[in-house]
Scaffold this motif. Structure first.
Motif, short mmCIF file in Angstrom:
data_model
loop_
_atom_site.label_atom_id
_atom_site.label_comp_id
_atom_site.label_asym_id
_atom_site.label_seq_id
_atom_site.Cartn_x
_atom_site.Cartn_y
_atom_site.Cartn_z
N ASP A 344 -4.07 -1.66 4.88
CA ASP A 344 -5.37 -1.38 4.27
C ASP A 344 -5.20 -0.60 2.97
O ASP A 344 -5.88 -0.87 1.97
N VAL A 345 -4.30 0.37 2.99
CA VAL A 345 -4.05 1.16 1.79
C VAL A 345 -3.47 0.27 0.70
O VAL A 345 -3.90 0.31 -0.46
N ILE A 348 -6.03 -2.05 -1.00
CA ILE A 348 -6.95 -1.38 -1.93
C ILE A 348 -6.25 -1.04 -3.23
O ILE A 348 -6.79 -1.29 -4.32
N ILE A 349 -5.06 -0.49 -3.17
CA ILE A 349 -4.41 -0.08 -4.41
C ILE A 349 -3.95 -1.31 -5.21
O ILE A 349 -3.79 -1.22 -6.44
N ASP A 350 -3.77 -2.45 -4.54
CA ASP A 350 -3.48 -3.68 -5.27
C ASP A 350 -4.62 -4.04 -6.20
O ASP A 350 -4.40 -4.50 -7.32
N LYS A 351 -5.86 -3.81 -5.73
CA LYS A 351 -7.03 -4.09 -6.57
C LYS A 351 -7.04 -3.20 -7.81
O LYS A 351 -7.71 -3.50 -8.80
N ARG A 357 4.96 -2.33 -1.42
CA ARG A 357 5.19 -3.17 -0.24
C ARG A 357 4.65 -2.44 0.98
O ARG A 357 4.90 -1.24 1.15
N THR A 358 3.95 -3.16 1.85
CA THR A 358 3.52 -2.59 3.12
C THR A 358 4.02 -3.48 4.25
O THR A 358 4.18 -4.69 4.08
N THR A 375 5.12 0.82 7.06
CA THR A 375 4.92 1.91 6.09
C THR A 375 4.44 1.35 4.77
O THR A 375 4.49 0.14 4.52
N ILE A 376 3.98 2.26 3.93
CA ILE A 376 3.76 1.96 2.51
C ILE A 376 5.07 2.32 1.81
O ILE A 376 5.55 3.45 1.95
#
Length: 404
Positions: A344-345, A348-351, A357-358, A375-376
Motif C-alpha cells: 500500500d505504501v 501511493i509513493i509510486d503515484k 521495491r515492495t 518490506t519496502i
C-alpha cells in the motif's frame, strides 16, 4: 568527490516525470539504469558489427569476435581472475548458479552436505535443493540473527568433512548486509569444501578480487551494474571448471561430434553452448569500463553517505521498523511502517514518482524469520542524490498520513 550532476546527465531515463512528478529511482537492487555510453554501444553493435562469433572467417564475424573476447579480458582484469578462460559468459547470476549446481548434482552423493545461508536469494537456494534431491545430499542453512547478520558460530558447527560446497551471497539483496565472505571461504576450505559466492548485489558497489578472496566460483549479472539484461559472468577456478560437466549441449561447446561420441571444447567454450547474447557481452565490458572511470572507491564512499543520510531521515519518522541493521551494509534500506502493508505504501509513493521495491524480494525465508509479508526496499546508486531522498521522505509522510 563525484560530480553527481555530470553523472546524472549520463542517464537519460532519470530526466523524466512520473504522474507529473520527477522520477526518483530507488529500485537499483532490482536493476540499474543505463548510461548513454552503454546505450550507444548497443546501437553501435547492431549498426556496425552485428555477426555471429568464433565461427566465421568474414570481416564482421572477426570484428564481433574480437570485441566479445575483449569484453572477456575486461572482466578478467576487473575481478582479477588468474586466467582468461576462467571467465564464462552467462545470461546472469541465476544461470551461473544453476550451471554450477547442475555439475555438483552429478558429483555429490548420499551423505554429502551443501551449506547455504538464511540470507540467500531464491536463486541461491532452489538450485541447491535440486542438486541435493538428485544426489541424495543434505542441504544445511547458516542461521541469521535479528540484525540480519549470519551467525558465524553456527556456521562453524555446520562445517564437517561431509561439507562439499558452501554457497552464500556477498551482499543480501533484501537487507543490504555485507557478509564476511573471506572468513566463510577460509573456513570452508579448511574442511575441503568449495565455495560459490553470489555477487549479484555486490558488483554494483564494490570491486571483487577473486584471487584475494580465494573463492572457487563467483557469479554476477550485468544488468545490476549498468550493463544490458541477459549478460552475466561465472568465474570459476580452472581446476573446478575442468571437473564440472557441461551444462548444455550444442554448438561452440564441442571439439568433435559423431553419432557414437562427442568430445568437449576447452574452457571457456565448454560452458558457452550456442549463439550467446553477443551484444550484451560486449556492452558488459563497456559498462565495467564506465564504472571504473568513476572509481569504485568513490562509488562506495558516496553510496555510504546516501545510506547514512536516508537512515537518519527515516529514523525521524514515527512507527518506522527497520529490517537488516548490520554494521557492514551496502546502500539498501528495508523497512515498514507499523500497521501498514508495504504494498500500500509503495503504490501511493509510486503515484508521487518514487520507485521502490515492495514484497519479499525473492527472499521469502528472510521474511518468514521476521514474520512479515514483505518490506519496502529503497536501494541507492551513485547517480542518486540526497534531494531525491528528501522527496521520498515527503512521499512516505503523505502515504503514512493517508493510510493511518
Amino acid at each position: 568527490m563525484l560530480d553527481i550532476q555530470s553523472i546524472r546527465a549520463d542517464f537519460p531515463i532519470l530526466h523524466q516525470e512520473i504522474n507529473g512528478k520527477p522520477l526518483v529511482y530507488f529500485d537499483n537492487g532490482a536493476t540499474s539504469q543505463k548510461p548513454v555510453v552503454v546505450i550507444e554501444a548497443i546501437e553501435k553493435y547492431y549498426k556496425e558489427i552485428n555477426a555471429n562469433i568464433h565461427r566465421g572467417v568474414h570481416h564482421l564475424s572477426q570484428v564481433a569476435t574480437d570485441a566479445y573476447e575483449e569484453a572477456r579480458l575486461i572482466v578478467k582484469n576487473h575481478i582479477n581472475a588468474a586466467q582468461l578462460h576462467e571467465v564464462i559468459f552467462t545470461s546472469g547470476t541465476t544461470f551461473g548458479i544453476n550451471l554450477v549446481a547442475n555439475g555438483f548434482s552429478q558429483m555429490l552423493k548420499e551423505g554429502d552436505e551443501v551449506i547455504v545461508s538464511h540470507l540467500e536469494h531464491h536463486s541461491n537456494i532452489v538450485p541447491w535443493q535440486f542438486a541435493c534431491e538428485r544426489s541424495g545430499a543434505t542441504l544445511k542453512v547458516i542461521p541469521m540473527n535479528e540484525k540480519g547478520e549470519l551467525v558465524m558460530e553456527a556456521y562453524d558447527q555446520l562445517l564437517t568433512d561431509r561439507t562439499k560446497l558452501v554457497a552464500v551471497n556477498h551482499i543480501s539483496n533484501a537487507l543490504g548486509t555485507i557478509n564476511p565472505i573471506r572468513e566463510i571461504i577460509d573456513k570452508a576450505h579448511k574442511v575441503g569444501a568449495a565455495v560459490l559466492i553470489d555477487g549479484a548485489q555486490a558488483v554494483p558497489h564494490i570491486k571483487p578480487d577473486v584471487q584475494e578472496l580465494d573463492c572457487d566460483f563467483y557469479v554476477f549479472s550485468g544488468h545490476k551494474m549498468c550493463a544490458p539484461t541477459g549478460s552475466g559472468i561465472l568465474y570459476g577456478k580452472e581446476a573446478w571448471l575442468n571437473k564440472l560437466p557441461p551444462y548444455q549441449g550444442g554448438g561452440e561447446m564441442i571439439k568433435e561430434v559423431t553419432f557414437e561420441k562427442t568430445t568437449y571444447a576447452c574452457l571457456p567454450h565448454k560452458f558457452e553452448a550456442g549463439t550467446p547474447n553477443i551484444e550484451a557481452g560486449i556492452v558488459l565490458g563497456v559498462a565495467i569500463n564506465y564504472l571504473n572511470s568513476i572509481g569504485f572507491e568513490n562509488i562506495e564512499a558516496y553510496e555510504k553517505e546516501l545510506l547514512k543520510y536516508a537512515t537518519e531521515k527515516l529514523q525521524e519518522m514515527p512507527g518506522i521498523i527497520f529490517y537488516g541493521t548490520s554494521t557492514e551494509k551496502a546502500s539498501v534500506i528495508s523497512f515498514n511502517f507499523e500497521g501498514l502493508h508495504p504494498y500500500d505504501v509503495g503504490a501511493i509513493i509510486d503515484k508521487l514518482g518514487i520507485a521502490v521495491r515492495t514484497g519479499h524480494h525473492c527472499a521469502q525465508p528472510i521474511m518468514e524469520y521476521y514474520k512479515i509479508p514483505g518490506t519496502i526496499r529503497a536501494s541507492f546508486s551513485f547517480y542518486n542524490t540526497k534531494e531525491e531522498i528528501d522527496r521520498m521522505m515527503d512521499a512516505l509522510k503523505k502515504a503514512q498520513s493517508m493510510l493511518s
